[in-house]
Design a protein around this motif. Structure first.
Motif, PDB file in Angstrom:
ATOM      1  N   ARG A  93       0.833  -1.199   0.000  1.00  0.00           N
ATOM      2  CA  ARG A  93       0.000   0.000   0.000  1.00  0.00           C
ATOM      3  C   ARG A  93       0.875   1.259   0.000  1.00  0.00           C
ATOM      4  NH1 ARG A  93      -5.051   1.952   1.571  1.00  0.00           N
ATOM      5  NH2 ARG A  93      -4.975   3.976   2.601  1.00  0.00           N
ATOM      6  N   GLN A  94       1.927   1.250   0.812  1.00  0.00           N
ATOM      7  CA  GLN A  94       2.779   2.432   0.902  1.00  0.00           C
ATOM      8  C   GLN A  94       3.626   2.636  -0.355  1.00  0.00           C
ATOM      9  OE1 GLN A  94       2.268   4.777   3.062  1.00  0.00           O
ATOM     10  NE2 GLN A  94       0.658   3.427   3.869  1.00  0.00           N
ATOM     11  N   TYR A  95       4.025   1.551  -1.012  1.00  0.00           N
ATOM     12  CA  TYR A  95       4.743   1.699  -2.284  1.00  0.00           C
ATOM     13  C   TYR A  95       3.811   2.275  -3.355  1.00  0.00           C
ATOM     14  CZ  TYR A  95       9.385  -0.151  -1.326  1.00  0.00           C
ATOM     15  OH  TYR A  95      10.671  -0.295  -0.871  1.00  0.00           O
ATOM     16  N   TYR A  96       2.546   1.951  -3.276  1.00  0.00           N
ATOM     17  CA  TYR A  96       1.554   2.529  -4.192  1.00  0.00           C
ATOM     18  C   TYR A  96       1.550   4.059  -4.041  1.00  0.00           C
ATOM     19  CZ  TYR A  96      -3.149   3.810  -5.909  1.00  0.00           C
ATOM     20  OH  TYR A  96      -4.205   4.408  -6.560  1.00  0.00           O
ATOM     21  N   TYR A  97       1.530   4.530  -2.777  1.00  0.00           N
ATOM     22  CA  TYR A  97       1.529   5.970  -2.546  1.00  0.00           C
ATOM     23  C   TYR A  97       2.884   6.603  -2.869  1.00  0.00           C
ATOM     24  CZ  TYR A  97      -3.189   6.256  -0.787  1.00  0.00           C
ATOM     25  OH  TYR A  97      -4.556   6.248  -0.706  1.00  0.00           O
ATOM     26  N   MET A  98       3.960   5.856  -2.686  1.00  0.00           N
ATOM     27  CA  MET A  98       5.273   6.379  -3.091  1.00  0.00           C
ATOM     28  C   MET A  98       5.303   6.644  -4.590  1.00  0.00           C
ATOM     29  SD  MET A  98       8.126   4.268  -0.901  1.00  0.00           S
ATOM     30  CE  MET A  98       7.394   3.316   0.416  1.00  0.00           C
ATOM     31  N   ASN A  99       4.709   5.750  -5.347  1.00  0.00           N
ATOM     32  CA  ASN A  99       4.665   5.930  -6.808  1.00  0.00           C
ATOM     33  C   ASN A  99       3.792   7.123  -7.202  1.00  0.00           C
ATOM     34  OD1 ASN A  99       6.415   3.846  -7.568  1.00  0.00           O
ATOM     35  ND2 ASN A  99       4.797   2.308  -7.393  1.00  0.00           N
ATOM     36  N   LYS A 137       3.632   5.321   7.210  1.00  0.00           N
ATOM     37  CA  LYS A 137       2.560   5.879   6.382  1.00  0.00           C
ATOM     38  C   LYS A 137       2.940   7.236   5.770  1.00  0.00           C
ATOM     39  CE  LYS A 137      -2.441   6.656   6.774  1.00  0.00           C
ATOM     40  NZ  LYS A 137      -3.517   7.069   7.690  1.00  0.00           N
ATOM     41  N   PHE A 138       4.197   7.615   5.881  1.00  0.00           N
ATOM     42  CA  PHE A 138       4.643   8.949   5.485  1.00  0.00           C
ATOM     43  C   PHE A 138       4.286   9.292   4.042  1.00  0.00           C
ATOM     44  CE2 PHE A 138       8.534  11.778   4.603  1.00  0.00           C
ATOM     45  CZ  PHE A 138       7.828  12.931   4.916  1.00  0.00           C
ATOM     46  N   ALA A 139       4.534   8.368   3.105  1.00  0.00           N
ATOM     47  CA  ALA A 139       4.259   8.655   1.686  1.00  0.00           C
ATOM     48  C   ALA A 139       2.776   8.940   1.458  1.00  0.00           C
ATOM     49  CB  ALA A 139       4.714   7.491   0.814  1.00  0.00           C
ATOM     50  N   GLU A 140       1.917   8.164   2.111  1.00  0.00           N
ATOM     51  CA  GLU A 140       0.479   8.352   1.959  1.00  0.00           C
ATOM     52  C   GLU A 140       0.037   9.717   2.496  1.00  0.00           C
ATOM     53  OE1 GLU A 140      -3.685   6.161   3.372  1.00  0.00           O
ATOM     54  OE2 GLU A 140      -1.760   5.125   3.571  1.00  0.00           O
ATOM     55  N   ILE A 141       0.550  10.071   3.659  1.00  0.00           N
ATOM     56  CA  ILE A 141       0.201  11.369   4.258  1.00  0.00           C
ATOM     57  C   ILE A 141       0.725  12.506   3.382  1.00  0.00           C
ATOM     58  CG2 ILE A 141       0.507  12.848   6.280  1.00  0.00           C
ATOM     59  CD1 ILE A 141       0.904  10.234   7.922  1.00  0.00           C
ATOM     60  N   LEU A 142       1.949  12.353   2.912  1.00  0.00           N
ATOM     61  CA  LEU A 142       2.557  13.388   2.081  1.00  0.00           C
ATOM     62  C   LEU A 142       1.767  13.600   0.793  1.00  0.00           C
ATOM     63  CD1 LEU A 142       4.955  15.343   1.684  1.00  0.00           C
ATOM     64  CD2 LEU A 142       6.206  13.446   0.620  1.00  0.00           C
ATOM     65  N   PHE A 143       1.342  12.499   0.167  1.00  0.00           N
ATOM     66  CA  PHE A 143       0.587  12.634  -1.080  1.00  0.00           C
ATOM     67  C   PHE A 143      -0.693  13.446  -0.859  1.00  0.00           C
ATOM     68  CE2 PHE A 143      -2.728  11.246  -4.029  1.00  0.00           C
ATOM     69  CZ  PHE A 143      -2.137  11.609  -5.230  1.00  0.00           C
ATOM     70  N   HIS A 144      -1.385  13.155   0.231  1.00  0.00           N
ATOM     71  CA  HIS A 144      -2.638  13.861   0.494  1.00  0.00           C
ATOM     72  C   HIS A 144      -2.412  15.341   0.833  1.00  0.00           C
ATOM     73  CE1 HIS A 144      -5.258  10.472  -0.011  1.00  0.00           C
ATOM     74  NE2 HIS A 144      -4.630   9.755   0.906  1.00  0.00           N
ATOM     75  N   ASP A 159       2.330  21.962   7.706  1.00  0.00           N
ATOM     76  CA  ASP A 159       1.487  21.234   6.747  1.00  0.00           C
ATOM     77  C   ASP A 159       1.083  19.851   7.216  1.00  0.00           C
ATOM     78  OD1 ASP A 159       1.645  23.093   4.278  1.00  0.00           O
ATOM     79  OD2 ASP A 159       3.732  22.872   4.899  1.00  0.00           O
ATOM     80  N   ILE A 160       1.998  19.160   7.916  1.00  0.00           N
ATOM     81  CA  ILE A 160       1.760  17.750   8.258  1.00  0.00           C
ATOM     82  C   ILE A 160       2.181  17.496   9.697  1.00  0.00           C
ATOM     83  CG2 ILE A 160       2.422  15.362   7.765  1.00  0.00           C
ATOM     84  CD1 ILE A 160       3.047  16.254   4.885  1.00  0.00           C
ATOM     85  N   ILE A 161       1.344  16.776  10.433  1.00  0.00           N
ATOM     86  CA  ILE A 161       1.687  16.283  11.769  1.00  0.00           C
ATOM     87  C   ILE A 161       1.360  14.799  11.819  1.00  0.00           C
ATOM     88  CG2 ILE A 161       1.154  16.394  14.232  1.00  0.00           C
ATOM     89  CD1 ILE A 161       0.374  19.313  13.864  1.00  0.00           C
ATOM     90  N   ILE A 213      -2.631  18.741   7.702  1.00  0.00           N
ATOM     91  CA  ILE A 213      -3.071  17.349   7.810  1.00  0.00           C
ATOM     92  C   ILE A 213      -2.485  16.768   9.096  1.00  0.00           C
ATOM     93  CG2 ILE A 213      -2.828  15.027   6.842  1.00  0.00           C
ATOM     94  CD1 ILE A 213      -3.009  16.222   4.083  1.00  0.00           C
ATOM     95  N   THR A 214      -3.353  16.267   9.956  1.00  0.00           N
ATOM     96  CA  THR A 214      -2.924  15.660  11.220  1.00  0.00           C
ATOM     97  C   THR A 214      -3.326  14.195  11.234  1.00  0.00           C
ATOM     98  OG1 THR A 214      -3.248  17.770  12.353  1.00  0.00           O
ATOM     99  CG2 THR A 214      -3.064  15.818  13.732  1.00  0.00           C
ATOM    100  N   ASP A 215      -2.343  13.323  11.468  1.00  0.00           N
ATOM    101  CA  ASP A 215      -2.616  11.879  11.502  1.00  0.00           C
ATOM    102  C   ASP A 215      -1.779  11.257  12.623  1.00  0.00           C
ATOM    103  OD1 ASP A 215      -3.330   9.295  11.027  1.00  0.00           O
ATOM    104  OD2 ASP A 215      -2.719   9.246   8.928  1.00  0.00           O
ATOM    105  N   VAL A 216      -2.310  11.325  13.835  1.00  0.00           N
ATOM    106  CA  VAL A 216      -1.599  10.815  15.015  1.00  0.00           C
ATOM    107  C   VAL A 216      -2.398   9.666  15.610  1.00  0.00           C
ATOM    108  CG1 VAL A 216      -0.699  11.364  17.310  1.00  0.00           C
ATOM    109  CG2 VAL A 216      -0.622  13.092  15.492  1.00  0.00           C
ATOM    110  N   TRP A 217      -1.742   8.512  15.740  1.00  0.00           N
ATOM    111  CA  TRP A 217      -2.402   7.336  16.312  1.00  0.00           C
ATOM    112  C   TRP A 217      -2.095   7.239  17.800  1.00  0.00           C
ATOM    113  CZ3 TRP A 217      -1.238   2.731  12.436  1.00  0.00           C
ATOM    114  CH2 TRP A 217      -1.711   3.085  11.158  1.00  0.00           C
ATOM    115  N   GLU A 218      -3.071   6.761  18.563  1.00  0.00           N
ATOM    116  CA  GLU A 218      -2.845   6.573  19.998  1.00  0.00           C
ATOM    117  C   GLU A 218      -1.962   5.360  20.280  1.00  0.00           C
ATOM    118  OE1 GLU A 218      -6.286   6.586  22.428  1.00  0.00           O
ATOM    119  OE2 GLU A 218      -7.006   8.529  21.695  1.00  0.00           O
ATOM    120  N   GLY A 219      -1.984   4.402  19.399  1.00  0.00           N
ATOM    121  CA  GLY A 219      -1.163   3.203  19.567  1.00  0.00           C
ATOM    122  C   GLY A 219      -1.311   2.321  18.349  1.00  0.00           C
ATOM    123  N   THR A 220      -0.567   1.229  18.321  1.00  0.00           N
ATOM    124  CA  THR A 220      -0.671   0.284  17.213  1.00  0.00           C
ATOM    125  C   THR A 220      -0.066  -1.053  17.621  1.00  0.00           C
ATOM    126  OG1 THR A 220      -0.143  -0.089  14.868  1.00  0.00           O
ATOM    127  CG2 THR A 220       1.559   0.934  16.189  1.00  0.00           C
TER     128      THR A 220
END
Length: 481
Positions: free
Chosen positions: A22-28, A152-159, A142-144, A167-174
């Motif tokens: 998925r992330q390589y898709y967004y890198m492309n 997920k950096f490439a996906e966030i960057l693309f958007h 621009d991005i947090i 754009i803020t995309d912070v997860w509480e955990g994973t």
């Protein structure tokens, strides 16, 4: 929205075999956009990553840079770049203040270049009050994103391309561990390798478990595969990284001890040196000590944070060991590995620290005879239990104790270094000396620096060096043919 972005077809509902694909898709997708911008500007787009904090953060930044290079950005050290990334640390309050100060500088740069992108990630971004402050006072960012979704950096960057809003995309955990994303190493011949993420210890002064999340270990097969690939690419020394490597393997479907992982890493052909950090004393097993003693590749160095020599304070710190238990571990290490170098972390001025508590710390330093120590003046860290404790120690008392401790540590370190003078030992050459032309700098297996005359072609090689003279914390030596 940039017109070109409308021409890039994005299938948000596409299903992927795994997160890596998925992330390589967004890198492309990012790559196509960046290439278009290059055509318009007639030059390469540049990216600058500034990293604050620990080795885990620096290793994370290698992954961020790998993603950016895959996308097509050219790395630069100048913050007058098309994209600036701050990978932040939040262990101490002044680390946060440093970032706010740097953001003021970036604000001026962005006024001159409105198309510039600014991204903030890392531990500081896991704190809600920090993100709220940035949204209110630093709206040009621009991005947090945080520590849990760096992959997920490439996906966030693309958007963010073409967007004028933050754009803020912070997860509480994973629980997710994403493998096989690109990475760019600082050194050709050595590399860090994450074996686990997060921490379960909740020391009363520490924010790390709150911002890095719970412990999660990588599968041993993935770790071995990564190291084998690194060795095939010229790496001779690896550093196994984790907030507490001694608890590696817990929670895996097929549990494995850290000692057993080391046994497997030892078998990798072409790998010359193995280091690891950080070890928590409460989880350091006899099995691990035995594996280190038997090993031909594990470096004779152990970073073993003590924090305080007072058992009373250690209990309040929630460290789960006493002074006596710590000294017993040190005795086992020295009995099995007589030439081991032991380093540590010490906090001075923890809430409620009395002169008697401090003297216990001086005593443990003298008993262990650390080769070096990272000494810290306690500072309140919002969000930790210690920040609200009574009996905060006055600053002048802390400073006086800190200076006394430093004097003892320096005297012991100097004496320890001097004991190898006159010996010939193996040195991994790391770089050209930055202070004197014609010299190169490397490290002994115990991590002590050595400076000696040599050509830059030696960088990345393990050579024999006669240790001519000790200079407190390093040696001057002569290359042995």
């Amino acid at each position: 929205m940039d017109k070109y972005l409308n021409e890039i077809k994005v299938d948000e509902n596409m299903e992927f075999e795994n997160e890596t694909k998925r992330q390589y898709y967004y890198m492309n997708l990012c790559k196509a956009y960046v290439h278009n911008q290059e055509q318009k500007l007639g030059r390469k787009l540049t990216a600058c990553i500034n990293t604050f904090g620990c080795q885990m953060n620096f290793h994370d930044s290698e992954k961020l840079l790998g993603i950016l290079k895959e996308i097509g950005y050219e790395e630069t050290e100048s913050e007058k770049a098309d994209l600036v990334v701050y990978n932040t640390c939040t262990v101490r309050e002044n680390a946060n203040l440093k970032i706010y100060g740097r953001l003021g500088y970036l604000s001026n740069l962005k006024k001159k270049n409105p198309d510039m992108k600014i991204a903030l990630c890392g531990c500081m971004m896991q704190e809600k009050h920090v993100v709220d402050k940035i949204k209110k006072s630093y709206r040009f960012v621009d991005i947090i994103f945080g520590t849990h979704n760096i992959f997920k950096f490439a996906e966030i960057l693309f958007h963010s391309f073409g967007e004028k809003k933050m754009i803020t995309d912070v997860w509480e955990g994973t629980t997710e561990v994403v493998e096989n994303l690109p990475s760019v190493r600082k050194y050709k011949f050595k590399s860090g390798v994450n074996i686990m993420y997060g921490c379960n210890n909740f020391c009363s002064y520490c924010i790390v478990p709150y911002v890095r999340g719970r412990e999660r270990s990588r599968e041993p097969e993935d770790i071995i595969k990564e190291i084998e690939e690194l060795v095939a690419d010229g790496v001779v020394e690896i550093m196994l990284l984790g907030q507490n490597v001694n608890s590696y393997g817990k929670g895996l479907k097929n549990e494995i001890s850290f000692a057993e992982l080391l046994r497997r890493v030892e078998k990798i052909e072409g790998l010359e040196r193995i280091r690891f950090m950080t070890s928590h004393p409460k989880d350091l097993s006899d099995e691990l000590i035995d594996v280190m003693a038997e090993s031909k590749k594990i470096c004779n160095q152990m970073h073993l944070p003590v924090q305080s020599g007072s058992s009373r304070l250690l209990k309040i710190m929630n460290r789960h060991y006493t002074k006596e238990a710590y000294l017993e571990i040190v005795k086992k290490l020295k009995d099995k590995i007589p030439d081991i170098s032991i380093t540590t972390d010490i906090i001075v001025g923890f809430p409620g620290e009395t002169e008697e508590d401090f003297e216990e710390t001086i005593d443990i330093v003298k008993q262990v005879e650390y080769d070096s120590a990272f000494t810290f003046i306690y500072s309140k860290r919002s969000g930790t239990p210690a920040a609200t404790m009574e009996n905060q120690v006055p600053e002048d008392v802390i400073k006086e104790r800190f200076d006394r401790l430093l004097k003892v540590i320096n005297e012991i370190s100097s004496k320890n270094t001097d004991k190898y003078t006159g010996q010939t030992m193996e040195v991994l050459v790391e770089e050209e000396n930055t202070h004197e032309e014609g010299l190169v700098t490397g490290r002994l297996t115990n991590n002590i620096l050595v400076h000696f005359k040599g050509e830059k072609e030696l960088i990345g090689k393990i050579v024999k060096v006669h240790l001519d003279e000790a200079k407190g914390f390093y040696y001057l030596g002569t290359l042995v043919d």
